[in-house]
Write a protein that holds these residues in place. Structure first.
Motif, PDB file in Angstrom:
ATOM      1  N   ALA A  30       0.835  -1.203   0.000  1.00 17.06           N
ATOM      2  CA  ALA A  30       0.000   0.000   0.000  1.00 17.06           C
ATOM      3  C   ALA A  30       0.870   1.253   0.000  1.00 17.06           C
ATOM      4  CB  ALA A  30      -0.929  -0.005   1.206  1.00 17.06           C
ATOM      5  N   HIS A  31       1.881   1.276   0.830  1.00 14.92           N
ATOM      6  CA  HIS A  31       2.778   2.430   0.903  1.00 14.92           C
ATOM      7  C   HIS A  31       3.430   2.679  -0.456  1.00 14.92           C
ATOM      8  CE1 HIS A  31       6.578   4.540   1.719  1.00 14.92           C
ATOM      9  NE2 HIS A  31       5.846   5.203   2.592  1.00 14.92           N
ATOM     10  N   ASP A  32       3.971   1.617  -1.065  1.00 15.88           N
ATOM     11  CA  ASP A  32       4.647   1.750  -2.357  1.00 15.88           C
ATOM     12  C   ASP A  32       3.688   2.187  -3.466  1.00 15.88           C
ATOM     13  OD1 ASP A  32       6.943   0.972  -1.050  1.00 15.88           O
ATOM     14  OD2 ASP A  32       6.984  -1.044  -1.919  1.00 15.88           O
ATOM     15  N   ALA A  33       2.403   1.837  -3.332  1.00 21.98           N
ATOM     16  CA  ALA A  33       1.393   2.198  -4.333  1.00 21.98           C
ATOM     17  C   ALA A  33       0.845   3.613  -4.116  1.00 21.98           C
ATOM     18  CB  ALA A  33       0.247   1.187  -4.306  1.00 21.98           C
ATOM     19  N   GLY A  34       1.297   4.290  -3.062  1.00 21.62           N
ATOM     20  CA  GLY A  34       0.818   5.642  -2.785  1.00 21.62           C
ATOM     21  C   GLY A  34      -0.534   5.685  -2.097  1.00 21.62           C
ATOM     22  N   ALA A  35      -0.961   4.550  -1.549  1.00 22.50           N
ATOM     23  CA  ALA A  35      -2.231   4.507  -0.819  1.00 22.50           C
ATOM     24  C   ALA A  35      -2.017   5.008   0.604  1.00 22.50           C
ATOM     25  CB  ALA A  35      -2.790   3.090  -0.799  1.00 22.50           C
ATOM     26  N   GLN A  36      -3.058   5.531   1.194  1.00 15.74           N
ATOM     27  CA  GLN A  36      -3.000   5.994   2.584  1.00 15.74           C
ATOM     28  C   GLN A  36      -3.311   4.873   3.570  1.00 15.74           C
ATOM     29  OE1 GLN A  36      -5.843   9.055   1.425  1.00 15.74           O
ATOM     30  NE2 GLN A  36      -4.567  10.491   2.579  1.00 15.74           N
ATOM     31  N   ALA A  37      -4.027   3.852   3.091  1.00 12.21           N
ATOM     32  CA  ALA A  37      -4.406   2.735   3.954  1.00 12.21           C
ATOM     33  C   ALA A  37      -4.635   1.506   3.084  1.00 12.21           C
ATOM     34  CB  ALA A  37      -5.671   3.064   4.743  1.00 12.21           C
ATOM     35  N   VAL A  38      -4.627   0.355   3.747  1.00 17.28           N
ATOM     36  CA  VAL A  38      -4.883  -0.903   3.042  1.00 17.28           C
ATOM     37  C   VAL A  38      -5.952  -1.681   3.809  1.00 17.28           C
ATOM     38  CG1 VAL A  38      -2.948  -2.093   4.223  1.00 17.28           C
ATOM     39  CG2 VAL A  38      -3.860  -3.005   2.059  1.00 17.28           C
ATOM     40  N   VAL A  39      -6.934  -2.160   3.081  1.00 16.06           N
ATOM     41  CA  VAL A  39      -7.946  -3.025   3.670  1.00 16.06           C
ATOM     42  C   VAL A  39      -7.496  -4.464   3.418  1.00 16.06           C
ATOM     43  CG1 VAL A  39      -9.466  -3.000   1.627  1.00 16.06           C
ATOM     44  CG2 VAL A  39     -10.400  -3.578   3.861  1.00 16.06           C
ATOM     45  N   THR A  40      -7.502  -5.277   4.479  1.00 15.08           N
ATOM     46  CA  THR A  40      -7.147  -6.683   4.345  1.00 15.08           C
ATOM     47  C   THR A  40      -8.395  -7.530   4.515  1.00 15.08           C
ATOM     48  OG1 THR A  40      -6.580  -6.832   6.716  1.00 15.08           O
ATOM     49  CG2 THR A  40      -4.768  -6.397   5.164  1.00 15.08           C
ATOM     50  N   LEU A  41      -8.413  -8.634   3.787  1.00 14.19           N
ATOM     51  CA  LEU A  41      -9.472  -9.618   3.933  1.00 14.19           C
ATOM     52  C   LEU A  41      -8.874 -10.983   3.677  1.00 14.19           C
ATOM     53  CD1 LEU A  41     -11.740  -9.804   0.809  1.00 14.19           C
ATOM     54  CD2 LEU A  41      -9.841  -8.219   0.909  1.00 14.19           C
ATOM     55  N   PRO A  42      -9.337 -11.998   4.375  1.00  4.97           N
ATOM     56  CA  PRO A  42      -8.794 -13.335   4.175  1.00  4.97           C
ATOM     57  C   PRO A  42      -9.452 -14.014   2.978  1.00  4.97           C
ATOM     58  CG  PRO A  42     -10.418 -13.389   5.908  1.00  4.97           C
ATOM     59  CD  PRO A  42     -10.306 -11.956   5.474  1.00  4.97           C
ATOM     60  N   CYS A  43      -8.730 -14.931   2.364  1.00  4.75           N
ATOM     61  CA  CYS A  43      -9.304 -15.647   1.212  1.00  4.75           C
ATOM     62  C   CYS A  43     -10.381 -16.630   1.648  1.00  4.75           C
ATOM     63  CB  CYS A  43      -8.212 -16.366   0.434  1.00  4.75           C
ATOM     64  SG  CYS A  43      -7.555 -17.832   1.261  1.00  4.75           S
ATOM     65  N   ASP A  44     -10.436 -16.970   2.942  1.00  4.90           N
ATOM     66  CA  ASP A  44     -11.340 -18.033   3.401  1.00  4.90           C
ATOM     67  C   ASP A  44     -12.596 -17.535   4.110  1.00  4.90           C
ATOM     68  OD1 ASP A  44     -10.223 -17.144   5.753  1.00  4.90           O
ATOM     69  OD2 ASP A  44      -9.593 -19.120   6.446  1.00  4.90           O
ATOM     70  N   ALA A  45     -12.955 -16.268   3.916  1.00  4.10           N
ATOM     71  CA  ALA A  45     -14.182 -15.723   4.514  1.00  4.10           C
ATOM     72  C   ALA A  45     -15.055 -15.182   3.380  1.00  4.10           C
ATOM     73  CB  ALA A  45     -13.853 -14.640   5.524  1.00  4.10           C
ATOM     74  N   PRO A  46     -15.738 -16.071   2.674  1.00  6.58           N
ATOM     75  CA  PRO A  46     -16.437 -15.658   1.452  1.00  6.58           C
ATOM     76  C   PRO A  46     -17.641 -14.748   1.652  1.00  6.58           C
ATOM     77  CG  PRO A  46     -16.927 -17.945   1.960  1.00  6.58           C
ATOM     78  CD  PRO A  46     -15.866 -17.513   2.924  1.00  6.58           C
ATOM     79  N   LEU A  47     -18.116 -14.594   2.884  1.00  6.65           N
ATOM     80  CA  LEU A  47     -19.297 -13.764   3.115  1.00  6.65           C
ATOM     81  C   LEU A  47     -18.953 -12.341   3.556  1.00  6.65           C
ATOM     82  CD1 LEU A  47     -21.514 -16.396   4.999  1.00  6.65           C
ATOM     83  CD2 LEU A  47     -21.350 -15.962   2.534  1.00  6.65           C
ATOM     84  N   VAL A  48     -17.685 -11.970   3.489  1.00  2.11           N
ATOM     85  CA  VAL A  48     -17.266 -10.625   3.910  1.00  2.11           C
ATOM     86  C   VAL A  48     -18.167  -9.588   3.238  1.00  2.11           C
ATOM     87  CG1 VAL A  48     -15.424  -8.915   3.624  1.00  2.11           C
ATOM     88  CG2 VAL A  48     -14.881 -11.190   4.467  1.00  2.11           C
ATOM     89  N   PRO A  49     -18.675  -8.645   4.014  1.00  3.15           N
ATOM     90  CA  PRO A  49     -19.629  -7.668   3.474  1.00  3.15           C
ATOM     91  C   PRO A  49     -19.026  -6.760   2.403  1.00  3.15           C
ATOM     92  CG  PRO A  49     -19.550  -7.570   5.878  1.00  3.15           C
ATOM     93  CD  PRO A  49     -18.446  -8.467   5.445  1.00  3.15           C
ATOM     94  N   GLU A  50     -19.851  -6.416   1.429  1.00  2.00           N
ATOM     95  CA  GLU A  50     -19.433  -5.522   0.344  1.00  2.00           C
ATOM     96  C   GLU A  50     -19.060  -4.145   0.885  1.00  2.00           C
ATOM     97  OE1 GLU A  50     -19.124  -6.614  -2.771  1.00  2.00           O
ATOM     98  OE2 GLU A  50     -20.055  -8.562  -2.408  1.00  2.00           O
ATOM     99  N   GLU A  51     -19.652  -3.737   1.996  1.00  2.00           N
ATOM    100  CA  GLU A  51     -19.401  -2.406   2.547  1.00  2.00           C
ATOM    101  C   GLU A  51     -18.247  -2.388   3.554  1.00  2.00           C
ATOM    102  OE1 GLU A  51     -22.298  -4.236   5.481  1.00  2.00           O
ATOM    103  OE2 GLU A  51     -22.026  -4.321   3.325  1.00  2.00           O
ATOM    104  N   LEU A  52     -17.460  -3.457   3.624  1.00  2.00           N
ATOM    105  CA  LEU A  52     -16.382  -3.546   4.612  1.00  2.00           C
ATOM    106  C   LEU A  52     -15.457  -2.328   4.561  1.00  2.00           C
ATOM    107  CD1 LEU A  52     -14.823  -5.227   6.774  1.00  2.00           C
ATOM    108  CD2 LEU A  52     -13.463  -6.111   4.875  1.00  2.00           C
ATOM    109  N   ALA A  53     -14.861  -2.049   3.420  1.00  2.00           N
ATOM    110  CA  ALA A  53     -13.890  -0.954   3.320  1.00  2.00           C
ATOM    111  C   ALA A  53     -14.532   0.393   3.622  1.00  2.00           C
ATOM    112  CB  ALA A  53     -13.232  -0.945   1.948  1.00  2.00           C
ATOM    113  N   ALA A  54     -15.716   0.625   3.094  1.00  2.84           N
ATOM    114  CA  ALA A  54     -16.382   1.915   3.302  1.00  2.84           C
ATOM    115  C   ALA A  54     -16.703   2.139   4.772  1.00  2.84           C
ATOM    116  CB  ALA A  54     -17.649   1.996   2.462  1.00  2.84           C
ATOM    117  N   ARG A  55     -17.214   1.111   5.440  1.00  9.84           N
ATOM    118  CA  ARG A  55     -17.566   1.266   6.857  1.00  9.84           C
ATOM    119  C   ARG A  55     -16.347   1.443   7.734  1.00  9.84           C
ATOM    120  NH1 ARG A  55     -22.009  -2.586   9.624  1.00  9.84           N
ATOM    121  NH2 ARG A  55     -21.518  -1.474  11.531  1.00  9.84           N
ATOM    122  N   LEU A  56     -15.294   0.676   7.447  1.00  6.89           N
ATOM    123  CA  LEU A  56     -14.072   0.816   8.238  1.00  6.89           C
ATOM    124  C   LEU A  56     -13.438   2.182   8.001  1.00  6.89           C
ATOM    125  CD1 LEU A  56     -12.482  -2.727   7.803  1.00  6.89           C
ATOM    126  CD2 LEU A  56     -13.762  -1.865   9.775  1.00  6.89           C
ATOM    127  N   GLY A  57     -13.421   2.624   6.743  1.00  7.65           N
ATOM    128  CA  GLY A  57     -12.851   3.929   6.423  1.00  7.65           C
ATOM    129  C   GLY A  57     -13.606   5.062   7.077  1.00  7.65           C
TER     130      GLY A  57
END
Length: 191
Positions: free
Chosen positions: A83-110
């Motif tokens: 994320a730092h190298d890409a010029g992003a201010q933050a990075v959202v992480t999600l695991p590959c094994d949690a297929p029901l992760v909400p679509e609004e995850l990044a927006a709500r956390l941000g």
């Protein structure tokens, strides 16, 4: 806030019988599903893993975890650096094994992240979800210092970095449930 998204896929998946990211779920691989979600969170996406064989043909940058760091902490270190190298201010992480992760995850956390916070983390059913979090991209040095002191957990690092918890309540099914075994995978809507 400029975001990157990184799918954490470096676990060995022993309880699943190995190579969890390449397991089928609803007609696609768990990794493909997680990458589709990640692309909905941010324009810059990668996969953090222990070896390239875990990802198949992911079609995104593969971040190989530092073997000197344990478990998900290694994936987080890769994600923050990316994320730092890409010029992003933050990075959202999600695991590959949690297929029901909400679509609004990044927006709500941000939206919950305050200026003094280093991380916003999802909570569901009273359980912290350390792999479903938004981490500031300037945390590489604090993470390295935490690991040098013997720190090994995402939760412990999140607390040290300035944690904001974001509660999803107790919806059913749990949107953060992990597929650690073939039975879990079937229970989450299966193959």
């Amino acid at each position: 806030m400029r975001l990157a998204a990184v799918v954490l896929a470096g676990g060995e998946g022993r309880r699943m019988g190995g190579n969890k990211p390449l397991r089928a779920w609803r007609g696609e691989l768990l990794l493909e599903h997680a990458l589709r979600k990640a692309r909905g969170f941010a324009p810059t996406v990668a996969v953090a893993l222990r070896s390239p064989e875990q990802a198949g043909a992911a079609g995104v940058p593969l971040l190989i975890d530092d073997p000197g760091l344990a478990g998900p902490l290694a994936g987080l270190a890769s994600a923050i650096s990316f994320a730092h190298d890409a010029g992003a201010q933050a990075v959202v992480t999600l695991p590959c094994d949690a297929p029901l992760v909400p679509e609004e995850l990044a927006a709500r956390l941000g939206a919950a992240l305050e200026p003094g916070d280093g991380v916003a983390m999802a909570v569901s059913h009273g359980q912290w979800q350390p792999t479903c979090a938004l981490w500031r991209a300037n945390l590489a040095a604090p993470l390295a210092a935490y690991a040098a002191r013997g720190g090994r957990s995402l939760r412990g690092f999140a607390e040290a970095a300035g944690l904001r918890l974001v509660d999803w309540g107790a919806p059913e099914p749990d949107p953060f449930a992990s597929a650690n075994t073939p039975e879990d995978l079937a229970r989450l809507g299966g193959v």
